[in-house]
Motif scaffolding. Structure first.
Motif, PDB file in Angstrom:
ATOM      1  N   VAL A 227      28.806   3.941   1.206  1.00 40.35           N
ATOM      2  CA  VAL A 227      27.837   3.138   0.449  1.00 40.35           C
ATOM      3  C   VAL A 227      26.649   4.031   0.085  1.00 40.35           C
ATOM      4  CG1 VAL A 227      28.464   0.876   1.363  1.00 40.35           C
ATOM      5  CG2 VAL A 227      26.865   2.320   2.651  1.00 40.35           C
ATOM      6  N   VAL A 228      26.092   3.775  -1.091  1.00 47.61           N
ATOM      7  CA  VAL A 228      24.923   4.520  -1.586  1.00 47.61           C
ATOM      8  C   VAL A 228      23.891   3.486  -2.006  1.00 47.61           C
ATOM      9  CG1 VAL A 228      24.102   6.181  -3.303  1.00 47.61           C
ATOM     10  CG2 VAL A 228      26.489   6.255  -2.544  1.00 47.61           C
ATOM     11  N   MET A 229      22.666   3.654  -1.538  1.00 49.83           N
ATOM     12  CA  MET A 229      21.647   2.651  -1.820  1.00 49.83           C
ATOM     13  C   MET A 229      20.577   3.165  -2.779  1.00 49.83           C
ATOM     14  SD  MET A 229      23.374   1.987   0.983  1.00 49.83           S
ATOM     15  CE  MET A 229      22.731   3.040   2.282  1.00 49.83           C
ATOM     16  N   ILE A 230      20.165   2.278  -3.706  1.00 51.55           N
ATOM     17  CA  ILE A 230      19.004   2.515  -4.568  1.00 51.55           C
ATOM     18  C   ILE A 230      17.899   1.636  -3.990  1.00 51.55           C
ATOM     19  CG2 ILE A 230      18.091   2.277  -6.917  1.00 51.55           C
ATOM     20  CD1 ILE A 230      20.965   2.484  -7.962  1.00 51.55           C
ATOM     21  N   PRO A 231      17.074   2.170  -3.061  1.00 51.94           N
ATOM     22  CA  PRO A 231      16.114   1.320  -2.359  1.00 51.94           C
ATOM     23  C   PRO A 231      14.765   1.303  -3.084  1.00 51.94           C
ATOM     24  CG  PRO A 231      16.844   3.226  -1.035  1.00 51.94           C
ATOM     25  CD  PRO A 231      17.153   3.498  -2.476  1.00 51.94           C
ATOM     26  N   ILE A 232      14.248   0.109  -3.314  1.00 50.31           N
ATOM     27  CA  ILE A 232      12.935  -0.044  -3.949  1.00 50.31           C
ATOM     28  C   ILE A 232      11.920  -0.354  -2.855  1.00 50.31           C
ATOM     29  CG2 ILE A 232      11.620  -1.246  -5.720  1.00 50.31           C
ATOM     30  CD1 ILE A 232      14.187  -1.945  -7.103  1.00 50.31           C
ATOM     31  N   LEU A 233      11.003   0.559  -2.618  1.00 55.24           N
ATOM     32  CA  LEU A 233       9.981   0.389  -1.577  1.00 55.24           C
ATOM     33  C   LEU A 233       8.964  -0.672  -2.009  1.00 55.24           C
ATOM     34  CD1 LEU A 233       9.542   4.195  -0.787  1.00 55.24           C
ATOM     35  CD2 LEU A 233      10.488   2.468   0.777  1.00 55.24           C
ATOM     36  N   PRO A 234       8.197  -1.225  -1.032  1.00 52.35           N
ATOM     37  CA  PRO A 234       7.219  -2.265  -1.381  1.00 52.35           C
ATOM     38  C   PRO A 234       6.253  -1.849  -2.506  1.00 52.35           C
ATOM     39  CG  PRO A 234       7.502  -2.186   0.988  1.00 52.35           C
ATOM     40  CD  PRO A 234       8.309  -1.047   0.426  1.00 52.35           C
ATOM     41  N   ASP A 235       5.939  -0.551  -2.618  1.00 52.39           N
ATOM     42  CA  ASP A 235       5.046  -0.108  -3.716  1.00 52.39           C
ATOM     43  C   ASP A 235       5.809   0.204  -4.996  1.00 52.39           C
ATOM     44  OD1 ASP A 235       6.333   2.266  -3.130  1.00 52.39           O
ATOM     45  OD2 ASP A 235       4.516   3.381  -2.617  1.00 52.39           O
ATOM     46  N   ARG A 236       7.066  -0.228  -5.075  1.00 49.38           N
ATOM     47  CA  ARG A 236       7.927  -0.075  -6.272  1.00 49.38           C
ATOM     48  C   ARG A 236       8.363   1.369  -6.525  1.00 49.38           C
ATOM     49  NH1 ARG A 236      10.379  -4.392  -6.953  1.00 49.38           N
ATOM     50  NH2 ARG A 236       9.935  -4.401  -4.760  1.00 49.38           N
ATOM     51  N   LYS A 237       8.203   2.223  -5.523  1.00 49.52           N
ATOM     52  CA  LYS A 237       8.770   3.567  -5.665  1.00 49.52           C
ATOM     53  C   LYS A 237      10.213   3.567  -5.163  1.00 49.52           C
ATOM     54  CE  LYS A 237       4.700   6.526  -5.642  1.00 49.52           C
ATOM     55  NZ  LYS A 237       3.778   7.269  -4.781  1.00 49.52           N
ATOM     56  N   LEU A 238      10.973   4.543  -5.634  1.00 51.00           N
ATOM     57  CA  LEU A 238      12.352   4.738  -5.182  1.00 51.00           C
ATOM     58  C   LEU A 238      12.316   5.527  -3.871  1.00 51.00           C
ATOM     59  CD1 LEU A 238      15.447   4.717  -5.867  1.00 51.00           C
ATOM     60  CD2 LEU A 238      15.056   6.860  -7.097  1.00 51.00           C
ATOM     61  N   ALA A 239      13.082   5.074  -2.875  1.00 54.16           N
ATOM     62  CA  ALA A 239      13.151   5.799  -1.598  1.00 54.16           C
ATOM     63  C   ALA A 239      14.219   6.874  -1.669  1.00 54.16           C
ATOM     64  CB  ALA A 239      13.465   4.829  -0.454  1.00 54.16           C
ATOM     65  N   LEU A 240      13.788   8.105  -1.968  1.00 50.57           N
ATOM     66  CA  LEU A 240      14.701   9.241  -1.857  1.00 50.57           C
ATOM     67  C   LEU A 240      14.528   9.863  -0.482  1.00 50.57           C
ATOM     68  CD1 LEU A 240      14.190  10.860  -5.389  1.00 50.57           C
ATOM     69  CD2 LEU A 240      16.191   9.582  -4.588  1.00 50.57           C
ATOM     70  N   ILE A 241      15.512  10.646  -0.060  1.00 54.27           N
ATOM     71  CA  ILE A 241      15.404  11.347   1.224  1.00 54.27           C
ATOM     72  C   ILE A 241      15.735  12.825   1.030  1.00 54.27           C
ATOM     73  CG2 ILE A 241      15.965   9.309   2.640  1.00 54.27           C
ATOM     74  CD1 ILE A 241      18.818  10.369   2.910  1.00 54.27           C
ATOM     75  N   ARG A 242      15.211  13.632   1.970  1.00 49.20           N
ATOM     76  CA  ARG A 242      15.566  15.044   1.988  1.00 49.20           C
ATOM     77  C   ARG A 242      16.387  15.283   3.246  1.00 49.20           C
ATOM     78  NH1 ARG A 242      12.862  19.272  -0.344  1.00 49.20           N
ATOM     79  NH2 ARG A 242      10.980  18.022  -0.540  1.00 49.20           N
TER      80      ARG A 242
END
Lengths: 181, 181
Positions: free
Chosen positions: B45-60
């Motif tokens: 599964v791959v998630m497009i997560p929208i954080l409470p401030d409407r930014k995209l949650a990317l990870i390193r």
């Protein structure tokens, strides 16, 4: 944050005609030791071929691991020590029977970073000249000339689900649309 | 054109902690016999997560097979018999420490059709609530909240090269832009 994992030792698990499987012992950033299993891959080229009538050259191909046919961009593995442009030219002719007189490298993508070191280079293939389809003996391929606008619709409808093909089509649609008109 | 390849026999080459390697003997459409080597994968599964401030949650994250860090969307493998939505919720919390109260399946993509049966399901993850980051012991992850418009630029500049992440970002940019504003 230090995220690097350090190799302690490496074991060669399997070397087949296609797959080269390794298992390494690595040290994690917190000092803990764990195993990492992965495939070594020679790298691959993916072509965005523009046919003389300005259609995109997609192909249909049976993919045994998935047990079904896929609509794809032409692509293939690099031969040992082979230059990427030579590889792109060779694979394109093998798969669709056209020679590209203009090949432009666009970007590099990574399909399988969790368990393979495969790198894929995306090429624009233009100024195509028909030679003859000379497929690899193990490859059975059908050419599907497609308008770029239709290819984009096929992506959004889920009819094209192969990642290299999705990315090539969306790249062409964002940056190369004028070449398909 | 008949493109189907028929399984004649199947040999189990290697079953590791991560990789499950097989080699089959198959009959090609022209009757010729050849080998097909591939990985059996449980799916991801791959998630497009929208954080409470409407930014995209990317990870390193460091990817050992590639020997470097990648900027990615949160993702993970399905556990044996696990429902995809449960898996998406679990992996997201493990990786970024937020629970998604709304998960919507968007599409299915195939990262590695030449040598793996892996299927990836793309999810929109919205209505996130902070819990705590509870990463897998072998995963070291840095959260990078990113504006969607910046993420798209990172794709076109080649700074994001992981295929699932490219496709998730371009999907969001084409279909979900209003949710990031």
């Amino acid at each position: 944050m230090n995220l690097t994992e350090t190799k302690l030792k490496s074991a060669h698990i399997f070397k087949g005609a296609l797959l080269d499987v390794w298992k390494d012992e690595v040290q994690l950033p917190n000092g803990r030791i764990t195993g990492r299993e992965y495939i070594k891959h020679p790298g691959a080229v993916v072509m965005i071929p523009i046919l003389p009538d300005r259609k995109l050259a997609l192909i249909r191909q049976y993919r045994y691991p998935m047990g079904k046919e896929f609509i794809e961009l032409p692509a293939g593995k690099l031969d040992e020590g082979e230059d990427r442009v030579i590889s792109a030219k060779r694979e394109l002719e093998e798969e669709i029977g056209f020679v590209a007189n203009q090949l432009t490298e666009l970007t590099e993508i990574h399909p399988c970073i969790g368990y393979s070191d495969e790198r894929m280079w995306l090429f624009l293939a233009d100024q195509l000249t028909l030679t003859q389809q000379n497929t690899d003996h193990d490859e059975f391929i059908e050419l599907i000339p497609t308008r770029l606008t239709d290819a984009v619709k096929m992506v959004w409808r889920g009819e094209i689900s192969d990642v290299k093909t999705i990315i090539g089509i969306l790249w062409a649609n964002s940056h190369l649309q004028h070449l398909f008109q």
